[in-house]
Design a protein around this motif. Structure first.
Motif, PDB file in Angstrom:
ATOM      1  N   UNK A 167      21.798   2.433 -10.030  1.00  0.00           N
ATOM      2  CA  UNK A 167      23.202   2.837 -10.151  1.00  0.00           C
ATOM      3  C   UNK A 167      24.046   1.830 -10.919  1.00  0.00           C
ATOM      4  N   UNK A 168      23.782   0.530 -10.725  1.00  0.00           N
ATOM      5  CA  UNK A 168      24.694  -0.477 -11.284  1.00  0.00           C
ATOM      6  C   UNK A 168      24.270  -0.985 -12.652  1.00  0.00           C
ATOM      7  N   UNK A 169      22.976  -0.843 -13.005  1.00  0.00           N
ATOM      8  CA  UNK A 169      22.532  -1.372 -14.294  1.00  0.00           C
ATOM      9  C   UNK A 169      22.712  -0.297 -15.364  1.00  0.00           C
ATOM     10  N   UNK A 170      23.284  -0.629 -16.523  1.00  0.00           N
ATOM     11  CA  UNK A 170      23.591   0.383 -17.541  1.00  0.00           C
ATOM     12  C   UNK A 170      22.423   1.307 -17.891  1.00  0.00           C
ATOM     13  N   UNK A 171      21.218   0.741 -17.988  1.00  0.00           N
ATOM     14  CA  UNK A 171      20.048   1.549 -18.351  1.00  0.00           C
ATOM     15  C   UNK A 171      19.189   1.906 -17.148  1.00  0.00           C
ATOM     16  N   UNK A 197       9.007  -9.573 -21.242  1.00  0.00           N
ATOM     17  CA  UNK A 197      10.033  -9.794 -20.215  1.00  0.00           C
ATOM     18  C   UNK A 197      10.908 -10.986 -20.607  1.00  0.00           C
ATOM     19  N   UNK A 198      12.226 -10.785 -20.600  1.00  0.00           N
ATOM     20  CA  UNK A 198      13.163 -11.858 -20.949  1.00  0.00           C
ATOM     21  C   UNK A 198      13.644 -12.621 -19.716  1.00  0.00           C
ATOM     22  N   UNK A 199      13.741 -11.930 -18.596  1.00  0.00           N
ATOM     23  CA  UNK A 199      14.189 -12.557 -17.356  1.00  0.00           C
ATOM     24  C   UNK A 199      13.523 -11.906 -16.166  1.00  0.00           C
ATOM     25  N   UNK A 200      13.044 -12.723 -15.220  1.00  0.00           N
ATOM     26  CA  UNK A 200      12.373 -12.208 -14.031  1.00  0.00           C
ATOM     27  C   UNK A 200      13.065 -12.747 -12.793  1.00  0.00           C
ATOM     28  N   UNK A 203       9.893  -8.153  -7.394  1.00  0.00           N
ATOM     29  CA  UNK A 203      10.417  -8.763  -8.607  1.00  0.00           C
ATOM     30  C   UNK A 203      11.189  -7.720  -9.403  1.00  0.00           C
ATOM     31  N   UNK A 204      12.160  -8.215 -10.161  1.00  0.00           N
ATOM     32  CA  UNK A 204      12.969  -7.359 -11.033  1.00  0.00           C
ATOM     33  C   UNK A 204      12.962  -7.995 -12.412  1.00  0.00           C
ATOM     34  N   UNK A 205      12.449  -7.294 -13.413  1.00  0.00           N
ATOM     35  CA  UNK A 205      12.357  -7.837 -14.761  1.00  0.00           C
ATOM     36  C   UNK A 205      13.385  -7.187 -15.672  1.00  0.00           C
ATOM     37  N   UNK A 206      13.940  -8.007 -16.569  1.00  0.00           N
ATOM     38  CA  UNK A 206      14.929  -7.534 -17.538  1.00  0.00           C
ATOM     39  C   UNK A 206      14.477  -7.858 -18.956  1.00  0.00           C
ATOM     40  N   UNK A 207      14.754  -6.917 -19.848  1.00  0.00           N
ATOM     41  CA  UNK A 207      14.577  -7.146 -21.284  1.00  0.00           C
ATOM     42  C   UNK A 207      15.927  -7.046 -21.989  1.00  0.00           C
ATOM     43  N   UNK A 208      17.018  -7.214 -21.208  1.00  0.00           N
ATOM     44  CA  UNK A 208      18.365  -7.103 -21.755  1.00  0.00           C
ATOM     45  C   UNK A 208      19.105  -5.919 -21.180  1.00  0.00           C
ATOM     46  N   UNK A 209      20.443  -5.914 -21.312  1.00  0.00           N
ATOM     47  CA  UNK A 209      21.269  -4.872 -20.686  1.00  0.00           C
ATOM     48  C   UNK A 209      21.005  -3.488 -21.256  1.00  0.00           C
ATOM     49  N   UNK A 210      20.430  -3.412 -22.450  1.00  0.00           N
ATOM     50  CA  UNK A 210      20.146  -2.116 -23.057  1.00  0.00           C
ATOM     51  C   UNK A 210      18.793  -1.561 -22.646  1.00  0.00           C
TER      52      UNK A 210
END
Length: 261
Positions: free
Chosen positions: A111-115, A161-164, A247-254
């Motif tokens: 719900x809260x993350x743009x993608x 992965x950019x951020x974990x 774990x939650x991985x991010x590759x950027x807000x998009x």
């Protein structure tokens, strides 16, 4: 200056961005899940047929299987992928008739993350999410880092992965000990191996240049932090420390967040 720890009554995009950007070392969300249900769920899990010990950290008990364990053999990795969704469904049963804290976290992040967010996949195979861990009296976790690319070398999804982040929901805390320790530093693979404890997944705390940030979690609390930072669990002195984690991985807000255990 001592690294900041953010406290928020709600998990929101601003807090995640601050955490992923290194503005804060950890994000605490008190009362994420009702304390009385936490204690009931921990008791149910302890009686589960899935209850066992880590293959590569046998002093720590767990329900489910960590992807980290699957690095031990090709057989364990096949089992992990083959049973991932089955384990998710079995873990969900521990909370019936209530929503599980891991499912709540998955929904809130979507719900809260743009993608949005999704269940993790590697090479087209679904991953398990929602590992429960039990630290009995005298048990903790050595200083270590969790890096998906180290556990899945050569796999494109892992290496991109950019951020974990590590996410822990605390179902039970011991009467003494059990604190979360986070060092504001990241070791390269070479540095990690030089500082490594023989026969262990962890590194020598005496070889780390900084003092750790100490956090004393509370039952029902959600804590997220950068898992690429060196972190440890202080040994429980009396009672048991039980967490439900992923774990939650991010590759950027998009890009869509990826979740796994």
């Amino acid at each position: 200056m001592k690294p900041a720890v953010m406290v928020s009554n709600l998990l929101n995009q601003e807090g995640l961005v601050a955490l992923m950007g290194g503005e804060v070392v950890a994000l605490r969300v008190p009362n994420f899940y009702p304390e009385d249900i936490c204690i009931q769920v921990a008791a149910r899990m302890r009686r589960s047929d899935m209850y066992g010990n880590y293959v590569n950290a046998p002093e720590i008990a767990r329900v489910g299987q960590a992807f980290f364990e699957s690095v031990a053999s090709a057989r364990l990795r096949r089992i992990y992928y083959a049973r991932a969704v089955e384990w998710i469904r079995e873990m969900r049963l521990f909370c019936e008739p209530y929503l599980s804290p891991i499912d709540k976290l998955r929904l809130v992040l979507d719900e809260i993350w743009p993608s949005g967010s999704r269940l993790g996949t590697l090479q087209g195979k679904k991953m398990f999410v929602g590992l429960a861990r039990f630290f009995g009296a005298g048990v903790g976790a050595e200083p270590h880092q969790d890096v998906l690319a180290w556990d899945a070398p050569g796999v494109e999804e892992a290496e991109s992965v950019e951020g974990q982040l590590a996410a822990n929901i605390y179902l039970m805390m011991p009467q003494g000990g059990g604190d979360l320790l986070i060092w504001p530093m990241t070791l390269s693979r070479e540095e990690y191996e030089r500082a490594g404890i023989s026969g262990s997944y962890g590194v020598h705390g005496s070889m780390l240049a900084h003092d750790p940030v100490r956090i004393s979690p509370r039952t029902g609390e959600l804590i997220l932090f950068n898992s690429n930072l060196v972190h440890a669990v202080e040994k429980a002195r009396q009672g048991e420390r039980v967490t439900w984690s992923c774990f939650v991985a991010s590759q950027g807000v998009d890009h869509t967040l990826m979740m796994w255990s």
